[in-house]
Design a protein around this motif. Sequence first.
Motif, PDB file in Angstrom:
ATOM      1  N   ARG A   2       1.370  -1.250   0.071  1.00 24.39           N
ATOM      2  CA  ARG A   2      -0.453   0.008  -0.168  1.00 24.39           C
ATOM      3  C   ARG A   2       0.602   0.757   0.166  1.00 24.39           C
ATOM      4  O   ARG A   2       1.629   1.341   1.103  1.00 24.39           O
ATOM      5  CB  ARG A   2      -1.187  -0.078   1.438  1.00 24.39           C
ATOM      6  N   ILE A   4       0.578   5.607  -0.175  1.00 24.16           N
ATOM      7  CA  ILE A   4      -0.133   6.605  -0.805  1.00 24.16           C
ATOM      8  C   ILE A   4       0.859   7.928  -1.720  1.00 24.16           C
ATOM      9  O   ILE A   4       1.934   8.319  -0.456  1.00 24.16           O
ATOM     10  CB  ILE A   4      -0.017   7.759   1.685  1.00 24.16           C
ATOM     11  N   ALA A   6       1.134  11.476  -2.086  1.00 26.74           N
ATOM     12  CA  ALA A   6       0.830  13.026  -2.339  1.00 26.74           C
ATOM     13  C   ALA A   6       1.091  14.315  -2.596  1.00 26.74           C
ATOM     14  O   ALA A   6       2.864  13.913  -2.961  1.00 26.74           O
ATOM     15  CB  ALA A   6       0.969  12.757  -0.780  1.00 26.74           C
ATOM     16  N   ALA A  23      -4.530  13.676  -0.643  1.00 29.88           N
ATOM     17  CA  ALA A  23      -3.890  12.142  -1.732  1.00 29.88           C
ATOM     18  C   ALA A  23      -4.240  10.776  -2.366  1.00 29.88           C
ATOM     19  O   ALA A  23      -5.782  11.389  -2.222  1.00 29.88           O
ATOM     20  CB  ALA A  23      -3.132  12.082  -0.082  1.00 29.88           C
ATOM     21  N   VAL A  25      -4.437   6.075  -2.144  1.00 31.34           N
ATOM     22  CA  VAL A  25      -4.068   5.688  -1.714  1.00 31.34           C
ATOM     23  C   VAL A  25      -4.103   4.486  -2.975  1.00 31.34           C
ATOM     24  O   VAL A  25      -5.034   4.583  -3.220  1.00 31.34           O
ATOM     25  CB  VAL A  25      -5.014   5.055  -0.103  1.00 31.34           C
ATOM     26  N   LEU A  37      -4.514  13.836   3.806  1.00 33.20           N
ATOM     27  CA  LEU A  37      -3.300  13.296   3.716  1.00 33.20           C
ATOM     28  C   LEU A  37      -3.421  12.657   4.914  1.00 33.20           C
ATOM     29  O   LEU A  37      -2.993  11.723   5.503  1.00 33.20           O
ATOM     30  CB  LEU A  37      -2.013  13.856   3.413  1.00 33.20           C
ATOM     31  N   LEU A  40      -5.682  10.158   5.633  1.00 34.74           N
ATOM     32  CA  LEU A  40      -5.122   8.700   4.961  1.00 34.74           C
ATOM     33  C   LEU A  40      -4.513   8.161   5.903  1.00 34.74           C
ATOM     34  O   LEU A  40      -3.987   6.681   5.624  1.00 34.74           O
ATOM     35  CB  LEU A  40      -5.239   8.835   3.775  1.00 34.74           C
ATOM     36  N   THR A  41      -2.894   8.457   6.546  1.00 35.40           N
ATOM     37  CA  THR A  41      -2.134   8.608   6.893  1.00 35.40           C
ATOM     38  C   THR A  41      -2.382   7.741   8.500  1.00 35.40           C
ATOM     39  O   THR A  41      -1.469   7.225   9.109  1.00 35.40           O
ATOM     40  CB  THR A  41      -0.932   9.455   7.092  1.00 35.40           C
ATOM     41  N   VAL A  49       4.836   6.515   2.280  1.00 31.47           N
ATOM     42  CA  VAL A  49       4.010   8.105   1.771  1.00 31.47           C
ATOM     43  C   VAL A  49       5.076   8.675   0.560  1.00 31.47           C
ATOM     44  O   VAL A  49       5.974   8.140   1.343  1.00 31.47           O
ATOM     45  CB  VAL A  49       3.377   8.456   3.137  1.00 31.47           C
TER      46      VAL A  49
END
Length: 148
Positions: A2, A4, A6, A23, A25, A37, A40-41, A49
């Motif tokens: 996975r 992300i 950004a 962002a 994913v 972001l 999502l983090t 990331v």
Amino acid sequence: MRTIHAAGAVRRTWEAEPVEGDAVVVTGTVVEAVGPLARLTERFPAARVRRWPGVLGPARLHEGPLPEAPSPRERVHALLKSGAVEVLGEHLDSPELRAAADRNDLVVLSGARPPAISESGRADLAAFDETGTCVATVCAGRLVFRRL
């Protein structure tokens, strides 16, 4: 894995207004989520990331003939460097060029359509810096070009 992606802003389509702080994913070949972001983090703490300068949006459609280069592989790479992962089938004018497009997971279309980022959609993204230069291209979830 996975990831992300950004940037300073995200555009779901190139006609849409940029959303600062958003962002995308990506899990495997698919866009799993789009949003702020920070959210999502928090939701995906184990995700890698990647931060890109400028604006992140959908990878582009290349509507004309592929750039000239010594080999089909290099012609496809020139597209990826421009932020494009979609091409019109009419411009893949040889079996070798078609094979190079297939090996790189390019989307081959019979007609133009506006690219977009959508949750559950294929993860095709491109980031462009403030000068409009492509700095990263993601094709089917795989980082295929990064400007150093």
